[in-house]
Design a protein around this motif. Sequence first.
Motif, PDB file in Angstrom:
ATOM      1  N   LEU A 258      -4.577  40.829  29.139  1.00  0.00           N
ATOM      2  CA  LEU A 258      -4.298  41.265  30.502  1.00  0.00           C
ATOM      3  C   LEU A 258      -3.105  40.493  31.047  1.00  0.00           C
ATOM      4  CD1 LEU A 258      -7.954  40.963  31.778  1.00  0.00           C
ATOM      5  CD2 LEU A 258      -6.737  43.135  31.742  1.00  0.00           C
ATOM      6  N   VAL A 259      -2.369  41.109  31.948  1.00  0.00           N
ATOM      7  CA  VAL A 259      -1.271  40.433  32.635  1.00  0.00           C
ATOM      8  C   VAL A 259      -1.513  40.555  34.129  1.00  0.00           C
ATOM      9  CG1 VAL A 259       1.222  40.309  33.009  1.00  0.00           C
ATOM     10  CG2 VAL A 259       0.328  40.926  30.754  1.00  0.00           C
ATOM     11  N   ILE A 260      -1.373  39.452  34.842  1.00  0.00           N
ATOM     12  CA  ILE A 260      -1.593  39.444  36.295  1.00  0.00           C
ATOM     13  C   ILE A 260      -0.694  40.485  36.967  1.00  0.00           C
ATOM     14  CG2 ILE A 260      -1.484  38.062  38.399  1.00  0.00           C
ATOM     15  CD1 ILE A 260      -3.660  37.161  36.510  1.00  0.00           C
ATOM     16  N   ASN A 261      -1.311  41.296  37.848  1.00  0.00           N
ATOM     17  CA  ASN A 261      -0.616  42.311  38.650  1.00  0.00           C
ATOM     18  C   ASN A 261      -0.020  43.448  37.808  1.00  0.00           C
ATOM     19  OD1 ASN A 261      -1.162  40.948  41.078  1.00  0.00           O
ATOM     20  ND2 ASN A 261       0.665  39.668  40.834  1.00  0.00           N
ATOM     21  N   LYS A 262      -0.539  43.634  36.602  1.00  0.00           N
ATOM     22  CA  LYS A 262      -0.074  44.728  35.752  1.00  0.00           C
ATOM     23  C   LYS A 262      -1.235  45.675  35.480  1.00  0.00           C
ATOM     24  CE  LYS A 262       2.755  45.555  31.650  1.00  0.00           C
ATOM     25  NZ  LYS A 262       3.457  44.926  30.494  1.00  0.00           N
ATOM     26  N   ASN A 263      -0.973  46.986  35.562  1.00  0.00           N
ATOM     27  CA  ASN A 263      -2.049  47.981  35.472  1.00  0.00           C
ATOM     28  C   ASN A 263      -2.425  48.382  34.055  1.00  0.00           C
ATOM     29  OD1 ASN A 263      -0.908  48.565  38.396  1.00  0.00           O
ATOM     30  ND2 ASN A 263      -2.969  49.451  38.281  1.00  0.00           N
ATOM     31  N   THR A 264      -1.850  47.732  33.076  1.00  0.00           N
ATOM     32  CA  THR A 264      -2.214  48.043  31.696  1.00  0.00           C
ATOM     33  C   THR A 264      -2.835  46.815  31.031  1.00  0.00           C
ATOM     34  OG1 THR A 264       0.014  47.477  30.917  1.00  0.00           O
ATOM     35  CG2 THR A 264      -0.447  49.804  31.411  1.00  0.00           C
ATOM     36  N   ARG A 284      -7.956  32.086  41.062  1.00  0.00           N
ATOM     37  CA  ARG A 284      -8.828  32.572  39.992  1.00  0.00           C
ATOM     38  C   ARG A 284      -8.432  34.004  39.636  1.00  0.00           C
ATOM     39  NH1 ARG A 284     -11.563  28.333  37.612  1.00  0.00           N
ATOM     40  NH2 ARG A 284     -12.623  27.074  39.172  1.00  0.00           N
ATOM     41  N   THR A 285      -8.465  34.321  38.348  1.00  0.00           N
ATOM     42  CA  THR A 285      -8.124  35.677  37.915  1.00  0.00           C
ATOM     43  C   THR A 285      -9.326  36.590  38.095  1.00  0.00           C
ATOM     44  OG1 THR A 285      -6.582  34.781  36.277  1.00  0.00           O
ATOM     45  CG2 THR A 285      -7.271  37.081  36.018  1.00  0.00           C
ATOM     46  N   MET A 286      -9.139  37.655  38.871  1.00  0.00           N
ATOM     47  CA  MET A 286     -10.190  38.634  39.150  1.00  0.00           C
ATOM     48  C   MET A 286      -9.821  39.966  38.500  1.00  0.00           C
ATOM     49  SD  MET A 286     -12.125  36.718  41.147  1.00  0.00           S
ATOM     50  CE  MET A 286     -13.212  37.786  42.099  1.00  0.00           C
ATOM     51  N   GLU A 360       3.241  30.924  31.194  1.00  0.00           N
ATOM     52  CA  GLU A 360       4.640  31.354  31.144  1.00  0.00           C
ATOM     53  C   GLU A 360       4.786  32.863  31.330  1.00  0.00           C
ATOM     54  OE1 GLU A 360       3.221  29.332  29.028  1.00  0.00           O
ATOM     55  OE2 GLU A 360       4.267  27.434  29.295  1.00  0.00           O
ATOM     56  N   THR A 361       3.793  33.621  30.863  1.00  0.00           N
ATOM     57  CA  THR A 361       3.864  35.087  30.969  1.00  0.00           C
ATOM     58  C   THR A 361       2.760  35.664  31.853  1.00  0.00           C
ATOM     59  OG1 THR A 361       2.525  35.284  28.943  1.00  0.00           O
ATOM     60  CG2 THR A 361       4.930  35.311  28.687  1.00  0.00           C
ATOM     61  N   SER A 362       1.978  34.799  32.497  1.00  0.00           N
ATOM     62  CA  SER A 362       0.847  35.223  33.343  1.00  0.00           C
ATOM     63  C   SER A 362      -0.107  36.130  32.586  1.00  0.00           C
ATOM     64  CB  SER A 362       1.367  35.945  34.611  1.00  0.00           C
ATOM     65  OG  SER A 362       2.170  35.101  35.382  1.00  0.00           O
ATOM     66  N   THR A 363      -0.325  35.787  31.316  1.00  0.00           N
ATOM     67  CA  THR A 363      -1.163  36.601  30.430  1.00  0.00           C
ATOM     68  C   THR A 363      -2.520  35.933  30.225  1.00  0.00           C
ATOM     69  OG1 THR A 363       0.768  37.473  29.266  1.00  0.00           O
ATOM     70  CG2 THR A 363      -1.358  37.634  28.142  1.00  0.00           C
ATOM     71  N   ILE A 364      -3.571  36.760  30.241  1.00  0.00           N
ATOM     72  CA  ILE A 364      -4.919  36.280  29.916  1.00  0.00           C
ATOM     73  C   ILE A 364      -5.324  36.915  28.592  1.00  0.00           C
ATOM     74  CG2 ILE A 364      -7.322  36.113  30.649  1.00  0.00           C
ATOM     75  CD1 ILE A 364      -4.894  37.174  33.239  1.00  0.00           C
TER      76      ILE A 364
END
Length: 368
Positions: A258-264, A284-286, A360-364
């Motif tokens: 997942l990427v923060i604020n990305k719909n995919t 926190r990531t929701m 660095e990429t806001s990736t979970i």
Amino acid sequence: LRDSIRGDIYSYLTNPKATKEDAETIALIDIIRINFTDDSSELKAGIVDQEKQKETSKEVESPLPEEMLATDYDFALNDSLARTGTAKITLKNFYTVHNVTLSSAVLDELRQMSLPLIIEYDAVKFTIPIENITTNIVTENGDKVELTLTKEAKDSINKLFSPEKKDLTDIGLPYYSLDIKGIKEFSRPVSVTFSLSSADLNKHNPQNFTGVSFISKVGAIKQGGSYDKNAVTFTFQTNQSGTYGIFTSTNPGQHIQLVINKNTAVINGKNTYLDVPATLLNNRTMVPLRFITESFGADVQWLGEENAVKITLDGLELQMKIGEKLPGFDTPATIVNGRTLVPIRYISEYFGAYVLYLPETSTIEIYR
């Protein structure tokens, strides 16, 4: 004394089956450390004494002021900077435990250079983002940082964590642990790279490999990773100190990105659309409840009278009340634009998944 036993020392150092007792029959370990290495290109911390490292560092232009270098490992790191431009320390594999001490001044220089600290030991390489070693950690440890690397006894680790119960098969490589005094969780993921040169790649398919972390009070955690065919290595990332190994898995499990604020999102390599993107709330990531539960294959029940949801998966049950903080967690489930958002880390770890955040990429990344 050095010359009279030199041949025996060389035989010991080049014999992978040699034991500590073998060494004691030919010389004291200190004699090996102080006298064995003559070739400056073979300078390795843990082998040569401090004075010899100082002399070797003078052969090339020193990137760091000499008065800054206080430990054997400072000198080894400085030598690496001068020769390769990397902050790398290579440890000899005839010790099963290495205690690496670096001074605060040297670490400050690495921060200014934005260089990761690289430590190679036997068949493993740790690439540690320097952001993990904060000035607070260094100050608390007396203006230095202490790292301990260990080649672990596999029998005791397997008995404690029972990795075979998680559909994991040992490929025959050693387990290694990394401990940085004062740090249990890394703010930036540490890369763990295993050389596969001694692994039987005909017997074990690298496409089924997964990195595994053995974390105290948590268990054996599958962490995925990537196989480099050209380098014959396997690399995965971890955000916790512990013990690490490489296994094959009969169950590939789930890998969610997942990427923060990305719909995919990406689930096991396939793109998936989210009607509400992952978002930050109270740092926190929701994520949407429906997305995470469907990804895990969990059952969800809405408890209208209690304004709560109940999630059931693999015999585990979790009930969350909207707007009410979860046990040991500071951010509750909430409703945004008609969608129920839940804290991804809490949900994932409750059901045995591993969560890795790449700032660095806001990736979970989630592995289960």
